[in-house]
Design a protein around this motif. Structure first.
Motif, PDB file in Angstrom:
ATOM      1  N   UNK A   1      -4.286 -36.191  -0.846  1.00  0.00           N
ATOM      2  CA  UNK A   1      -3.384 -35.276  -1.547  1.00  0.00           C
ATOM      3  C   UNK A   1      -4.176 -34.257  -2.354  1.00  0.00           C
ATOM      4  N   UNK A   2      -5.278 -34.708  -2.945  1.00  0.00           N
ATOM      5  CA  UNK A   2      -6.086 -33.795  -3.749  1.00  0.00           C
ATOM      6  C   UNK A   2      -6.704 -32.716  -2.864  1.00  0.00           C
ATOM      7  N   UNK A   3      -7.199 -33.143  -1.697  1.00  0.00           N
ATOM      8  CA  UNK A   3      -7.759 -32.166  -0.767  1.00  0.00           C
ATOM      9  C   UNK A   3      -6.671 -31.188  -0.330  1.00  0.00           C
ATOM     10  N   UNK A   4      -5.488 -31.735  -0.077  1.00  0.00           N
ATOM     11  CA  UNK A   4      -4.364 -30.878   0.289  1.00  0.00           C
ATOM     12  C   UNK A   4      -4.060 -29.889  -0.841  1.00  0.00           C
ATOM     13  N   UNK A   5      -4.154 -30.364  -2.086  1.00  0.00           N
ATOM     14  CA  UNK A   5      -3.930 -29.474  -3.231  1.00  0.00           C
ATOM     15  C   UNK A   5      -4.931 -28.329  -3.223  1.00  0.00           C
ATOM     16  N   UNK A   6      -6.164 -28.643  -2.814  1.00  0.00           N
ATOM     17  CA  UNK A   6      -7.184 -27.604  -2.699  1.00  0.00           C
ATOM     18  C   UNK A   6      -6.804 -26.561  -1.650  1.00  0.00           C
ATOM     19  N   UNK A   7      -6.383 -27.034  -0.470  1.00  0.00           N
ATOM     20  CA  UNK A   7      -5.956 -26.105   0.585  1.00  0.00           C
ATOM     21  C   UNK A   7      -4.785 -25.251   0.108  1.00  0.00           C
ATOM     22  N   UNK A   8      -3.822 -25.908  -0.540  1.00  0.00           N
ATOM     23  CA  UNK A   8      -2.641 -25.170  -1.016  1.00  0.00           C
ATOM     24  C   UNK A   8      -3.027 -24.073  -1.991  1.00  0.00           C
ATOM     25  N   UNK A   9      -3.941 -24.419  -2.906  1.00  0.00           N
ATOM     26  CA  UNK A   9      -4.373 -23.431  -3.897  1.00  0.00           C
ATOM     27  C   UNK A   9      -5.009 -22.237  -3.198  1.00  0.00           C
ATOM     28  N   UNK A  10      -5.844 -22.523  -2.191  1.00  0.00           N
ATOM     29  CA  UNK A  10      -6.490 -21.436  -1.452  1.00  0.00           C
ATOM     30  C   UNK A  10      -5.440 -20.544  -0.798  1.00  0.00           C
ATOM     31  N   UNK A  11      -4.491 -21.170  -0.114  1.00  0.00           N
ATOM     32  CA  UNK A  11      -3.486 -20.394   0.606  1.00  0.00           C
ATOM     33  C   UNK A  11      -2.684 -19.542  -0.377  1.00  0.00           C
ATOM     34  N   UNK A  12      -2.277 -20.164  -1.453  1.00  0.00           N
ATOM     35  CA  UNK A  12      -1.410 -19.454  -2.405  1.00  0.00           C
ATOM     36  C   UNK A  12      -2.155 -18.321  -3.112  1.00  0.00           C
ATOM     37  N   UNK A  13      -3.337 -18.642  -3.661  1.00  0.00           N
ATOM     38  CA  UNK A  13      -4.013 -17.658  -4.506  1.00  0.00           C
ATOM     39  C   UNK A  13      -4.737 -16.603  -3.678  1.00  0.00           C
ATOM     40  N   UNK A  14      -5.506 -17.040  -2.680  1.00  0.00           N
ATOM     41  CA  UNK A  14      -6.241 -16.058  -1.878  1.00  0.00           C
ATOM     42  C   UNK A  14      -5.261 -15.148  -1.137  1.00  0.00           C
ATOM     43  N   UNK A  15      -4.152 -15.733  -0.659  1.00  0.00           N
ATOM     44  CA  UNK A  15      -3.142 -14.934   0.018  1.00  0.00           C
ATOM     45  C   UNK A  15      -2.583 -13.840  -0.868  1.00  0.00           C
ATOM     46  N   UNK A  16      -2.549 -14.120  -2.173  1.00  0.00           N
ATOM     47  CA  UNK A  16      -1.938 -13.179  -3.105  1.00  0.00           C
ATOM     48  C   UNK A  16      -2.924 -12.097  -3.549  1.00  0.00           C
ATOM     49  N   UNK A  17      -4.206 -12.429  -3.614  1.00  0.00           N
ATOM     50  CA  UNK A  17      -5.132 -11.511  -4.288  1.00  0.00           C
ATOM     51  C   UNK A  17      -6.124 -10.790  -3.381  1.00  0.00           C
ATOM     52  N   UNK A  18      -6.199 -11.157  -2.100  1.00  0.00           N
ATOM     53  CA  UNK A  18      -7.286 -10.614  -1.278  1.00  0.00           C
ATOM     54  C   UNK A  18      -7.258  -9.094  -1.174  1.00  0.00           C
ATOM     55  N   UNK A  19      -6.054  -8.533  -1.144  1.00  0.00           N
ATOM     56  CA  UNK A  19      -5.942  -7.085  -0.979  1.00  0.00           C
ATOM     57  C   UNK A  19      -6.522  -6.345  -2.194  1.00  0.00           C
ATOM     58  N   UNK A  20      -6.244  -6.870  -3.381  1.00  0.00           N
ATOM     59  CA  UNK A  20      -6.780  -6.277  -4.605  1.00  0.00           C
ATOM     60  C   UNK A  20      -8.301  -6.311  -4.593  1.00  0.00           C
ATOM     61  N   UNK A  21      -8.811  -7.402  -4.058  1.00  0.00           N
ATOM     62  CA  UNK A  21     -10.256  -7.584  -4.056  1.00  0.00           C
ATOM     63  C   UNK A  21     -10.917  -6.587  -3.131  1.00  0.00           C
ATOM     64  N   UNK A  22     -10.337  -6.412  -1.935  1.00  0.00           N
ATOM     65  CA  UNK A  22     -10.878  -5.437  -0.998  1.00  0.00           C
ATOM     66  C   UNK A  22     -10.844  -4.050  -1.639  1.00  0.00           C
ATOM     67  N   UNK A  23      -9.729  -3.727  -2.304  1.00  0.00           N
ATOM     68  CA  UNK A  23      -9.620  -2.428  -2.975  1.00  0.00           C
ATOM     69  C   UNK A  23     -10.683  -2.279  -4.058  1.00  0.00           C
ATOM     70  N   UNK A  24     -10.865  -3.345  -4.837  1.00  0.00           N
ATOM     71  CA  UNK A  24     -11.843  -3.299  -5.918  1.00  0.00           C
ATOM     72  C   UNK A  24     -13.252  -3.074  -5.400  1.00  0.00           C
ATOM     73  N   UNK A  25     -13.588  -3.739  -4.308  1.00  0.00           N
ATOM     74  CA  UNK A  25     -14.933  -3.606  -3.755  1.00  0.00           C
ATOM     75  C   UNK A  25     -15.109  -2.221  -3.127  1.00  0.00           C
ATOM     76  N   UNK A  26     -14.038  -1.701  -2.518  1.00  0.00           N
ATOM     77  CA  UNK A  26     -14.114  -0.353  -1.947  1.00  0.00           C
ATOM     78  C   UNK A  26     -14.486   0.655  -3.035  1.00  0.00           C
TER      79      UNK A  26
END
Lengths: 338, 77
Positions: free
Chosen positions: A204-229
């Motif tokens: 369950x803890x490992x699953x919590x890790x996957x969930x966090x990745x999906x939720x947070x990275x899914x939400x912020x990746x676009x901002x990050x690409x913009x920031x690096x650009x």
């Protein structure tokens, strides 16, 4: 099959390391070998920076969010509250600020959390330390600062954020403002019978890790690409001394002004990073930019409106005032050191 | 059975309300779903992180959104 679930993270970690250490050579190969741009030109180096930085920061983000997701499965708000019960003011402030970093927190839970803390007798100042640290020292912000400006900036951000949370909470505790909490708050009697722990297994803890990745990275990746650009556009273009000159010339009121602008604004940590890199590109000193960032993600108008439900105006303004002063102080200090 | 979704109206709480409706419908579970957004009411359950799910006055989940599979198990056991 199911019992081998724990193997996957290890395999993935191996792939992660392999990818991470080869990023620079792959970026070089794409720029020099595939696109064949002339070396040393601004556009070439900007592109190289972008092709290298985007996967680097995203990889760091995925790994750290995964680890944070697992760590957070150990820190529920209920456990944090238990840890803080009966702690004296200063110790409580320090612990609350640190727990604020690792306890899962979303600004929409600020009220139930506040009420839950107060209801179980945790002092107001300690509660505030938690409420200040939790949004401000955010894992995404820390990873991005690390990826884009190096570990020193990231470390200073965490350290100064903690200092603000601890001291602001301590000051609020000393001011004895308990009577400025809305009176109905003290009438709440919560039923604690439902607080038995959910049984959590390693899977369950490992699953919590996957969930966090999906939720947070899914939400912020676009901002990050913009920031690096934005960062890439500035890379190799802004002469080194340009920043230093502006820092030397920077006016004393730049820190308080940017903090005052930042306080009512709200953005998540990822959204603010592109803006911070623009500011730095424009020659704004790092301390001013970091203070602005803290003001935006640590304090916001929507959060104040939510907190107004439980705090009387005077306490709310004290809270905002103390934290604002803390951030301004950190901005000055940072500018003085760098 | 009576299902309550506790949450002061954040995005995640609305997601959980919708998910609960879907799972109940898809599995033909006989239940009424009530959305509780009054903070005093929420606090009575001793919940500190929202959204939370209460089945027949017992808190079964808090602070996160389950998968529809997990939710189905929670509601059918």
């Amino acid at each position: 099959m199911k019992s081998f679930k724990w193997l996957w993270p290890i395999i993935l970690l191996g792939l992660w390391i392999l990818t991470y250490i080869n990023l620079q050579s792959v970026a070089d190969w794409i720029v020099d070998g595939v696109i064949q741009l002339p070396k040393g030109q601004h556009l070439t180096e900007a592109l190289r920076f972008f092709i290298f930085e985007v996967p680097k920061v995203l990889l760091l983000l995925v790994l750290i969010i995964f680890v944070v997701g697992i760590i957070r499965s150990f820190f529920t708000p209920e456990r944090t509250r238990k840890a803080l019960e009966g702690k004296s003011l200063f110790t409580g402030n320090v612990m609350a600020s640190m727990l604020g970093i690792v306890t899962p927190f979303c600004s929409c839970s600020a009220i139930p959390l506040f009420l839950g803390f107060v209801e179980s007798g945790i002092p107001l100042g300690v509660t505030f330390s938690f409420l200040i640290a939790a949004p401000m020292i955010n894992e995404v912000a820390v990873i991005l600062l690390f990826g884009m400006f190096g570990w020193k900036v990231a470390a200073i951000y965490v350290a100064t954020g903690l200092v603000i949370a601890i001291s602001a909470g301590w000051v609020i505790g000393k001011l004895k403002l308990e009577k400025h909490v809305e009176s109905w708050v003290y009438e709440i009697k919560a039923d604690h019978s439902s607080e038995e722990e959910e049984k959590i297994h390693l899977d369950d803890r490992i699953q919590a890790g996957y969930n966090a990745v999906r939720e947070i990275v899914g939400k912020v990746w676009l901002y990050i690409v913009a920031g690096i650009a934005v960062g890439a556009a500035a890379h190799g273009y802004v002469p080194e001394s340009f920043m230093a000159n502006l820092m030397g010339k920077s006016t004393w009121y730049s820190v308080p002004l940017s903090v005052l602008i930042g306080v009512p604004l709200y953005s998540n940590a990822a959204g603010i990073i592109p803006i911070v890199s623009v500011l730095i590109e424009k020659g704004v000193p790092l301390g001013t930019a970091l203070a602005f960032m803290m003001a935006v993600i640590g304090l916001s108008l929507p959060e104040m409106i939510i907190l107004r439900k439980v705090l009387k105006m005077r306490l709310l303004l004290t809270f905002v005032g103390v934290v604002t002063i803390g951030i301004i102080f950190v901005g000055f200090l940072f500018n003085a050191i760098y | 059975m009576e299902i309550k979704v506790l949450g002061p109206g954040c995005a995640k709480c609305n997601t959980l309300v919708k998910l609960t409706h879907d799972v109940v419908e898809q599995n033909g579970i006989n239940a009424t779903i009530i959305k509780v957004d009054d903070i005093m009411e929420i606090m009575k359950y001793g919940v500190m992180s929202t959204p939370a799910l209460v089945v027949d006055e017992k808190v079964v989940l808090k602070g996160r959104i389950p998968t529809s599979e997990e939710l189905k198990q929670l509601l059918t056991k």
